[in-house]
Write a protein that holds these residues in place. Sequence first.
Motif, PDB file in Angstrom:
ATOM      1  N   ASP A  63       3.871   8.987  10.665  1.00 29.59           N
ATOM      2  CA  ASP A  63       2.810   8.420  11.493  1.00 29.59           C
ATOM      3  C   ASP A  63       1.771   7.654  10.681  1.00 29.59           C
ATOM      4  O   ASP A  63       0.968   6.903  11.248  1.00 29.59           O
ATOM      5  CB  ASP A  63       2.120   9.528  12.295  1.00 29.59           C
ATOM      6  N   HIS A  64       1.762   7.839   9.365  1.00 34.76           N
ATOM      7  CA  HIS A  64       0.822   7.105   8.515  1.00 34.76           C
ATOM      8  C   HIS A  64       1.442   5.849   7.906  1.00 34.76           C
ATOM      9  O   HIS A  64       0.796   5.151   7.117  1.00 34.76           O
ATOM     10  CB  HIS A  64       0.267   8.026   7.426  1.00 34.76           C
ATOM     11  N   LEU A  65       2.678   5.562   8.280  1.00 33.83           N
ATOM     12  CA  LEU A  65       3.343   4.333   7.877  1.00 33.83           C
ATOM     13  C   LEU A  65       3.069   3.216   8.871  1.00 33.83           C
ATOM     14  O   LEU A  65       2.852   3.459  10.060  1.00 33.83           O
ATOM     15  CB  LEU A  65       4.860   4.547   7.808  1.00 33.83           C
ATOM     16  N   ARG A  66       3.133   1.993   8.403  1.00 31.56           N
ATOM     17  CA  ARG A  66       3.207   0.853   9.326  1.00 31.56           C
ATOM     18  C   ARG A  66       4.594   0.859   9.957  1.00 31.56           C
ATOM     19  O   ARG A  66       5.544   1.425   9.392  1.00 31.56           O
ATOM     20  CB  ARG A  66       2.972  -0.457   8.582  1.00 31.56           C
ATOM     21  N   PRO A  67       4.774   0.251  11.131  1.00 33.77           N
ATOM     22  CA  PRO A  67       6.128   0.098  11.657  1.00 33.77           C
ATOM     23  C   PRO A  67       7.012  -0.621  10.637  1.00 33.77           C
ATOM     24  O   PRO A  67       6.652  -1.668  10.104  1.00 33.77           O
ATOM     25  CB  PRO A  67       5.924  -0.753  12.912  1.00 33.77           C
ATOM     26  N   ASP A  81      -4.111   4.846   7.233  1.00 37.00           N
ATOM     27  CA  ASP A  81      -3.000   4.487   8.107  1.00 37.00           C
ATOM     28  C   ASP A  81      -2.385   3.166   7.650  1.00 37.00           C
ATOM     29  O   ASP A  81      -2.970   2.421   6.861  1.00 37.00           O
ATOM     30  CB  ASP A  81      -3.467   4.359   9.559  1.00 37.00           C
ATOM     31  N   GLY A  82      -1.193   2.882   8.174  1.00 34.87           N
ATOM     32  CA  GLY A  82      -0.573   1.590   7.969  1.00 34.87           C
ATOM     33  C   GLY A  82       0.005   1.361   6.589  1.00 34.87           C
ATOM     34  O   GLY A  82       0.079   0.217   6.124  1.00 34.87           O
ATOM     35  N   PHE A  83       0.477   2.414   5.927  1.00 30.53           N
ATOM     36  CA  PHE A  83       1.023   2.263   4.581  1.00 30.53           C
ATOM     37  C   PHE A  83       2.430   1.658   4.623  1.00 30.53           C
ATOM     38  O   PHE A  83       3.209   1.921   5.539  1.00 30.53           O
ATOM     39  CB  PHE A  83       1.070   3.608   3.862  1.00 30.53           C
ATOM     40  N   ASP A  84       2.745   0.884   3.606  1.00 26.73           N
ATOM     41  CA  ASP A  84       4.091   0.346   3.457  1.00 26.73           C
ATOM     42  C   ASP A  84       5.052   1.416   2.951  1.00 26.73           C
ATOM     43  O   ASP A  84       6.236   1.416   3.305  1.00 26.73           O
ATOM     44  CB  ASP A  84       4.083  -0.820   2.468  1.00 26.73           C
ATOM     45  N   LEU A  85       4.542   2.309   2.109  1.00 28.91           N
ATOM     46  CA  LEU A  85       5.354   3.330   1.469  1.00 28.91           C
ATOM     47  C   LEU A  85       4.566   4.630   1.419  1.00 28.91           C
ATOM     48  O   LEU A  85       3.418   4.653   0.969  1.00 28.91           O
ATOM     49  CB  LEU A  85       5.716   2.894   0.046  1.00 28.91           C
ATOM     50  N   ARG A 116       0.837  -1.193   0.000  1.00 31.76           N
ATOM     51  CA  ARG A 116       0.000   0.000   0.000  1.00 31.76           C
ATOM     52  C   ARG A 116       0.878   1.251   0.000  1.00 31.76           C
ATOM     53  O   ARG A 116       1.800   1.376   0.796  1.00 31.76           O
ATOM     54  CB  ARG A 116      -0.935   0.023   1.200  1.00 31.76           C
ATOM     55  N   GLN A 117       0.558   2.179  -0.889  1.00 28.89           N
ATOM     56  CA  GLN A 117       1.299   3.428  -1.038  1.00 28.89           C
ATOM     57  C   GLN A 117       0.377   4.614  -0.753  1.00 28.89           C
ATOM     58  O   GLN A 117      -0.761   4.656  -1.210  1.00 28.89           O
ATOM     59  CB  GLN A 117       1.845   3.561  -2.464  1.00 28.89           C
ATOM     60  N   LEU A 118       0.891   5.588  -0.019  1.00 25.68           N
ATOM     61  CA  LEU A 118       0.245   6.890   0.131  1.00 25.68           C
ATOM     62  C   LEU A 118       1.076   7.895  -0.637  1.00 25.68           C
ATOM     63  O   LEU A 118       2.277   8.054  -0.372  1.00 25.68           O
ATOM     64  CB  LEU A 118       0.157   7.293   1.601  1.00 25.68           C
ATOM     65  N   ASP A 119       0.481   8.565  -1.614  1.00 24.33           N
ATOM     66  CA  ASP A 119       1.170   9.582  -2.402  1.00 24.33           C
ATOM     67  C   ASP A 119       0.679  10.936  -1.921  1.00 24.33           C
ATOM     68  O   ASP A 119      -0.435  11.361  -2.239  1.00 24.33           O
ATOM     69  CB  ASP A 119       0.860   9.376  -3.891  1.00 24.33           C
ATOM     70  N   TYR A 120       1.527  11.629  -1.124  1.00 24.80           N
ATOM     71  CA  TYR A 120       1.098  12.879  -0.502  1.00 24.80           C
ATOM     72  C   TYR A 120       1.572  14.073  -1.313  1.00 24.80           C
ATOM     73  O   TYR A 120       2.695  14.089  -1.804  1.00 24.80           O
ATOM     74  CB  TYR A 120       1.628  12.996   0.935  1.00 24.80           C
ATOM     75  N   ALA A 121       0.693  15.100  -1.397  1.00 21.06           N
ATOM     76  CA  ALA A 121       0.902  16.204  -2.334  1.00 21.06           C
ATOM     77  C   ALA A 121       1.074  15.586  -3.718  1.00 21.06           C
ATOM     78  O   ALA A 121       2.013  15.879  -4.454  1.00 21.06           O
ATOM     79  CB  ALA A 121       2.092  17.068  -1.946  1.00 21.06           C
ATOM     80  N   ARG A 149       9.970   4.241   9.486  1.00 22.07           N
ATOM     81  CA  ARG A 149       9.319   4.331  10.790  1.00 22.07           C
ATOM     82  C   ARG A 149       9.862   3.217  11.671  1.00 22.07           C
ATOM     83  O   ARG A 149       9.883   2.051  11.267  1.00 22.07           O
ATOM     84  CB  ARG A 149       7.803   4.191  10.659  1.00 22.07           C
ATOM     85  N   PRO A 150      10.327   3.544  12.882  1.00 24.25           N
ATOM     86  CA  PRO A 150      10.909   2.509  13.727  1.00 24.25           C
ATOM     87  C   PRO A 150       9.911   1.407  14.057  1.00 24.25           C
ATOM     88  O   PRO A 150       8.700   1.633  14.134  1.00 24.25           O
ATOM     89  CB  PRO A 150      11.305   3.274  15.004  1.00 24.25           C
ATOM     90  N   VAL A 151      10.454   0.216  14.228  1.00 23.32           N
ATOM     91  CA  VAL A 151       9.664  -0.914  14.705  1.00 23.32           C
ATOM     92  C   VAL A 151       9.760  -0.930  16.213  1.00 23.32           C
ATOM     93  O   VAL A 151      10.846  -0.957  16.781  1.00 23.32           O
ATOM     94  CB  VAL A 151      10.173  -2.235  14.104  1.00 23.32           C
ATOM     95  N   GLU A 152       8.619  -0.906  16.887  1.00 24.23           N
ATOM     96  CA  GLU A 152       8.600  -0.832  18.341  1.00 24.23           C
ATOM     97  C   GLU A 152       9.354  -2.007  18.950  1.00 24.23           C
ATOM     98  O   GLU A 152       9.163  -3.165  18.550  1.00 24.23           O
ATOM     99  CB  GLU A 152       7.156  -0.843  18.855  1.00 24.23           C
TER     100      GLU A 152
END
Length: 288
Positions: free
Chosen positions: A155-159, A129-133, A59-64, A280-283
């Motif tokens: 914050d919209h990425l998955r860990p 939420d939870g995007f891979d990229l 899953r990709q989020l393309d922002y702007a 995004r860090p992995v907890e």
Amino acid sequence: MSTAAANRQFFDAISETYDTKPFFVKVNQEVTDDLRNRLDWIGIPFTNTGSPSDVDSVRQLDYACGTGLMTRVFGPYVTQTLGIDVSPNMVAVYNARARAAGLPPSAIYATVGDLFDKENPSPNGAEWDGFDLVTSSFAFHHFEDVVHAARCLKDHLRPGGVLLINDFLEGGDLKADDDGKPIEGTEGTWAHRHHHGHGKRDEQHHHDRAEAGHEHSREPGTMAASIVAKGASFTIEGVKKFFAQAGLVDVDVVTMGKRVYLEMGGQKLWRTILFARGRRPVEGKFEL
């Protein structure tokens, strides 16, 4: 006028001709080719690459998102892309192109929104939420607070997911002569820059430039006057710094192997494009 409102007004005005110039097409293809050769560097598993690490869903989020450069770059390697832009007209062009290509909204779809609004960020909900990229192309120099922007997108990425941006390297310009040939020894920062203002004079200036047919640089066609985020450095070390300040790890910034040619508001330049990646860090996982 807020930065988001000024961006919305400007990009609404130029959405129909945003990336139609011949040099736009060439630069967009060069960016596409370069990034597709860097899939391993980006650092997440994709689909349809022929690699043993391929996965079934990306899953990709393309922002702007503009008209969708990053969406097109990664289209073969992801299964769903959602776009967000502050400009309704850009969103309309993005969605129209996707439908014309026969791609359903379930696979590619954009909406109007502003994730950086500190009072009312939008859109929201589980699907955002939870995007891979998460990608953002030639946009970060438009953002008022780049650390806040990078943190919001993180914050919209998955860990373990990756934020990837491209932009222009500070000091990486080279002037061109009347024939478009590079002039050696003219290295520097030559694209004229300004900040969006908040008064009537700035609004009129913005309108006048739109009427004159100038472009901003969220796609590489860029107008000569482009916003630069206050206090941000778009050097390699500067981008690494604001990515780290946003809480991203595994940060790396690289440049394309060659400059790209652009015509901007009467200027002819060869510019250097940078790519920045952060995870995004992995907890619970120790990160160097």
